[in-house]
Design an enzyme around this catalytic site. Structure first.
Site, short mmCIF file in Angstrom:
data_model
loop_
_atom_site.label_atom_id
_atom_site.label_comp_id
_atom_site.label_asym_id
_atom_site.label_seq_id
_atom_site.Cartn_x
_atom_site.Cartn_y
_atom_site.Cartn_z
N LYS A 1 6.78 3.18 5.59
CA LYS A 1 6.76 2.93 4.15
C LYS A 1 6.15 1.54 3.93
O LYS A 1 6.85 0.54 3.68
CB LYS A 1 8.17 3.02 3.56
CG LYS A 1 8.16 3.25 2.04
CD LYS A 1 9.53 3.67 1.56
CE LYS A 1 9.58 3.85 0.04
NZ LYS A 1 8.76 4.98 -0.42
N GLU B 1 1.78 15.84 2.01
CA GLU B 1 2.75 15.39 1.01
C GLU B 1 2.03 15.06 -0.29
O GLU B 1 0.81 15.20 -0.39
CB GLU B 1 3.51 14.17 1.52
CG GLU B 1 2.61 12.99 1.88
CD GLU B 1 3.35 11.87 2.59
OE1 GLU B 1 4.60 11.93 2.67
OE2 GLU B 1 2.69 10.93 3.05
N ARG C 1 15.87 3.91 7.01
CA ARG C 1 14.41 4.03 6.96
C ARG C 1 13.76 2.65 6.91
O ARG C 1 12.70 2.43 7.52
CB ARG C 1 13.96 4.87 5.76
CG ARG C 1 12.46 5.13 5.78
CD ARG C 1 12.03 6.12 4.72
NE ARG C 1 12.30 5.64 3.37
CZ ARG C 1 12.06 6.35 2.27
NH1 ARG C 1 11.58 7.58 2.37
NH2 ARG C 1 12.31 5.85 1.07
N TYR D 1 8.43 -1.62 2.35
CA TYR D 1 9.26 -1.65 1.14
C TYR D 1 10.19 -0.46 1.12
O TYR D 1 10.05 0.49 1.89
CB TYR D 1 8.38 -1.66 -0.11
CG TYR D 1 7.72 -0.35 -0.45
CD1 TYR D 1 8.22 0.46 -1.47
CD2 TYR D 1 6.59 0.08 0.24
CE1 TYR D 1 7.60 1.67 -1.79
CE2 TYR D 1 5.97 1.28 -0.07
CZ TYR D 1 6.48 2.07 -1.08
OH TYR D 1 5.89 3.27 -1.39
N HIS E 1 -6.25 -11.38 11.61
CA HIS E 1 -5.77 -10.00 11.72
C HIS E 1 -4.65 -9.84 12.75
O HIS E 1 -3.80 -8.97 12.61
CB HIS E 1 -6.92 -9.06 12.07
CG HIS E 1 -7.80 -8.73 10.91
ND1 HIS E 1 -8.68 -9.64 10.36
CD2 HIS E 1 -7.94 -7.60 10.18
CE1 HIS E 1 -9.32 -9.09 9.34
NE2 HIS E 1 -8.89 -7.84 9.20
N ARG F 1 -4.99 -16.96 7.81
CA ARG F 1 -5.53 -15.61 7.79
C ARG F 1 -6.14 -15.25 9.14
O ARG F 1 -7.10 -15.87 9.60
CB ARG F 1 -6.59 -15.46 6.69
CG ARG F 1 -7.05 -14.01 6.49
CD ARG F 1 -8.14 -13.89 5.45
NE ARG F 1 -8.46 -12.49 5.19
CZ ARG F 1 -9.21 -11.71 5.99
NH1 ARG F 1 -9.74 -12.22 7.10
NH2 ARG F 1 -9.43 -10.44 5.68
#
Length: 292
Positions: free
Chosen positions: A156, A188, A57, A38, A111, A109
């Site tokens: 992110k 951070e 980014r 995101y 992985h 589903r």
């Protein structure tokens, strides 16, 4: 509650619809695994701040997660502008946040990353709620914690449960942010970058996989150069943070914000310092120059 949301537009998989009506599959890998990325882009007066840097980014996050970039930058900007206009017409808000989310898509589903999926693309806007005048004049309180998140913080990712836990630590303490450390070294905040000021020098952790390279990373460096403030990136020990003259947070919503209380102890003089004042003023000037 959804009933509290303004009845404004969002963008989902090629179509504009009302936020309340937008739906994604329960098999979307973003829902099942948090398998997505995101971006949050601030906009002032209806114009996006540092659009290209946010897109850079986003491209890096997509490349790291092997999700194809679904749209051109021109199309992202077109979508954002339409949604910002919708929100402005509904609420009068001109300072907004544009939220972009891209997941790997819908699949059985498993992985293992399936190939050939069509990414799920979602964009919405919300009114920006900047720090209050009191927070700017008095500074804010933060707490410290060990950084227990995964070791790919430079992506992110929508997999934010670790950051949710970290931010809740400060919320439970009545503080604004949780400042985190890995093995005694500053990383951070739960949702912001952290800057340490000592003897007039602004220092931050190095750009690596342990921190999100916030858009304000390069901006803070540029503002330091503009104001004649020394800037450096290096490993910063916990003891240096506790002994700082000033501590600063930076993010899309916080811009630059002074920390004046850390773990119930004053930072420096316990008041926002001169480096903060200098950088905040320069930040406001940058907003008028670097808008899309």
């Amino acid at each position: 509650m959804l009933s509290d949301l303004p009845d404004t537009l969002c963008f989902l998989n090629g179509d504009f619809s009302r936020v309340r009506d937008a739906k994604v599959s329960v098999l979307d890998r973003g829902f099942i695994f948090g398998d997505g990325v995101y971006e949050v882009l601030p906009a002032y007066g209806g114009r996006i701040f540092r659009f290209e840097q946010h897109m850079d980014r986003l491209d890096r996050s997509l490349a790291e997660t092997r999700i194809p970039q679904p749209l051109t930058r021109a199309r992202w900007l077109e979508i954002a502008r339409q949604l910002m206009q919708s929100l402005a017409e509904a609420t009068g808000a001109t300072d907004q946040l544009v939220y972009i989310q891209i997941t790997r898509g819908v699949a059985r589903r498993d992985h293992v990353m399936p190939e050939g999926l069509t990414p799920t693309v979602f964009v919405m806007t919300s009114e920006m709620k900047p720090p209050s005048a009191t927070q700017r004049s008095d500074g804010v309180a933060c707490v410290t914690a060990d950084d227990f998140r995964w070791q790919k913080a430079h992506i992110k990712s929508t997999s934010l449960l670790g950051s949710v836990f970290a931010r809740q630590i400060s919320a439970d303490a009545g503080a604004v942010e949780t400042i985190m450390f890995r093995d005694g070294w500053l990383s951070e905040g739960a949702s912001s970058n952290v800057w340490v000021v000592r003897d007039g020098v602004v220092s931050g952790p190095p750009k690596d996989h342990l921190v999100l390279q916030g858009i304000r990373y390069d901006l803070i460096q540029a503002l330091c150069a503009e104001t004649g403030t020394r800037f450096e990136l290096r490993r910063i020990a916990r003891e240096e943070v506790l002994a700082a003259d000033e501590l600063l947070l930076s993010s899309a919503t916080k811009e630059v914000l002074p920390v004046t209380l850390l773990d119930d102890s004053p930072v420096g003089t316990g008041r926002p310092g001169p480096i903060y004042q200098r950088l905040y003023a320069a930040y406001q000037g940058a907003k008028t120059r670097q808008l899309t």
